[in-house]
Design a protein around this motif. Structure first.
Motif, mmCIF file in Angstrom:
data_model
loop_
_atom_site.group_PDB
_atom_site.id
_atom_site.type_symbol
_atom_site.label_atom_id
_atom_site.label_comp_id
_atom_site.label_asym_id
_atom_site.label_seq_id
_atom_site.Cartn_x
_atom_site.Cartn_y
_atom_site.Cartn_z
ATOM 1 N N ARG A 126 0.291 1.164 5.322
ATOM 2 C CA ARG A 126 0.569 -0.166 4.778
ATOM 3 C C ARG A 126 1.587 -0.075 3.643
ATOM 4 O O ARG A 126 2.543 -0.858 3.591
ATOM 5 C CB ARG A 126 -0.716 -0.813 4.278
ATOM 6 C CG ARG A 126 -0.528 -2.217 3.752
ATOM 7 C CD ARG A 126 -1.817 -2.807 3.241
ATOM 8 N NE ARG A 126 -2.516 -1.971 2.273
ATOM 9 C CZ ARG A 126 -2.233 -1.910 0.976
ATOM 10 N NH1 ARG A 126 -1.251 -2.624 0.487
ATOM 11 N NH2 ARG A 126 -2.930 -1.137 0.170
ATOM 12 N N LYS A 127 1.425 0.893 2.752
ATOM 13 C CA LYS A 127 2.361 1.059 1.635
ATOM 14 C C LYS A 127 3.749 1.438 2.140
ATOM 15 O O LYS A 127 4.764 0.947 1.626
ATOM 16 C CB LYS A 127 1.853 2.126 0.665
ATOM 17 C CG LYS A 127 0.679 1.678 -0.171
ATOM 18 C CD LYS A 127 0.211 2.757 -1.109
ATOM 19 C CE LYS A 127 -0.997 2.310 -1.907
ATOM 20 N NZ LYS A 127 -1.502 3.376 -2.789
ATOM 21 N N GLU A 130 5.333 -1.690 3.549
ATOM 22 C CA GLU A 130 5.755 -2.575 2.464
ATOM 23 C C GLU A 130 7.016 -2.049 1.797
ATOM 24 O O GLU A 130 7.922 -2.818 1.465
ATOM 25 C CB GLU A 130 4.634 -2.723 1.439
ATOM 26 C CG GLU A 130 3.470 -3.554 1.902
ATOM 27 C CD GLU A 130 2.336 -3.593 0.885
ATOM 28 O OE1 GLU A 130 2.442 -2.925 -0.176
ATOM 29 O OE2 GLU A 130 1.343 -4.280 1.160
ATOM 30 N N GLU A 133 9.971 -2.686 4.107
ATOM 31 C CA GLU A 133 10.352 -4.100 4.075
ATOM 32 C C GLU A 133 11.097 -4.434 2.795
ATOM 33 O O GLU A 133 12.088 -5.177 2.816
ATOM 34 C CB GLU A 133 9.101 -4.984 4.193
ATOM 35 C CG GLU A 133 8.496 -5.011 5.573
ATOM 36 C CD GLU A 133 7.254 -5.894 5.633
ATOM 37 O OE1 GLU A 133 7.079 -6.745 4.741
ATOM 38 O OE2 GLU A 133 6.470 -5.708 6.572
ATOM 39 N N LYS A 134 10.621 -3.871 1.686
ATOM 40 C CA LYS A 134 11.271 -4.109 0.403
ATOM 41 C C LYS A 134 12.690 -3.544 0.411
ATOM 42 O O LYS A 134 13.637 -4.171 -0.070
ATOM 43 C CB LYS A 134 10.444 -3.476 -0.717
ATOM 44 C CG LYS A 134 10.934 -3.773 -2.100
ATOM 45 C CD LYS A 134 10.009 -3.151 -3.129
ATOM 46 C CE LYS A 134 10.502 -3.408 -4.535
ATOM 47 N NZ LYS A 134 9.637 -2.763 -5.538
#
Length: 143
Positions: A126-127, A130, A133-134
């Motif tokens: 998940r990290k 993220e 995506e960032k």
């Protein structure tokens, strides 16, 4: 008969403290009466599962030691020596059912280390997603 004069009134801070303590006592109760029915249903279900498990094991024992003993050969002898019952008959009663139900519930509550590993992997994934995506958003902003 009180030792305080009849005009004694406790200080306001004491009253607020008592109310806070009473509220905390209600919030931190050990037994939730609303969950009694859930516990009863679970206990009855667990007793049925336990009894059925012992019944199935008894049938398996009878099949191995009596019915199919000649076909199974040494395994039948080994099964009879591992579980030596009188007259080669597997017998259980309510005490055995309750003890087996307690064992099932205790084993059900244990925490397996694999659960922590799966949780850690999911958090890392998940990290990473993220972060990717960032990075994509930052790359799109800079273009």
């Amino acid at each position: 008969i009180s030792s305080f004069p009849p005009t004694y009134a406790p200080p306001r801070a004491f009253c607020a403290q008592a109310r806070a303590y009473a509220a905390a006592a209600v919030a931190m109760q050990l037994v939730a009466p609303s969950r009694f029915l859930d516990g009863i249903v679970f206990a009855v279900f667990l007793l049925f599962v336990s009894g059925f498990g012992l019944f199935i094991f008894g049938e398996f024992h009878k099949m191995c030691v009596i019915t199919e003993a000649k076909k199974l050969g040494y395994f039948a002898t080994m099964m009879d020596k591992m579980f030596p019952f009188a007259k080669k008959q597997f017998v259980f009663n309510l005490t055995h059912i309750i003890l087996f139900a307690i064992l099932i519930s205790l084993l059900s509550m244990s925490h397996h280390p694999a659960q922590d590993i799966l949780k850690d992997e999911a958090e890392k994934r998940r990290k990473r997603e993220e972060r990717e995506e960032k990075e994509k958003k930052e790359a799109a902003k800079s273009d």
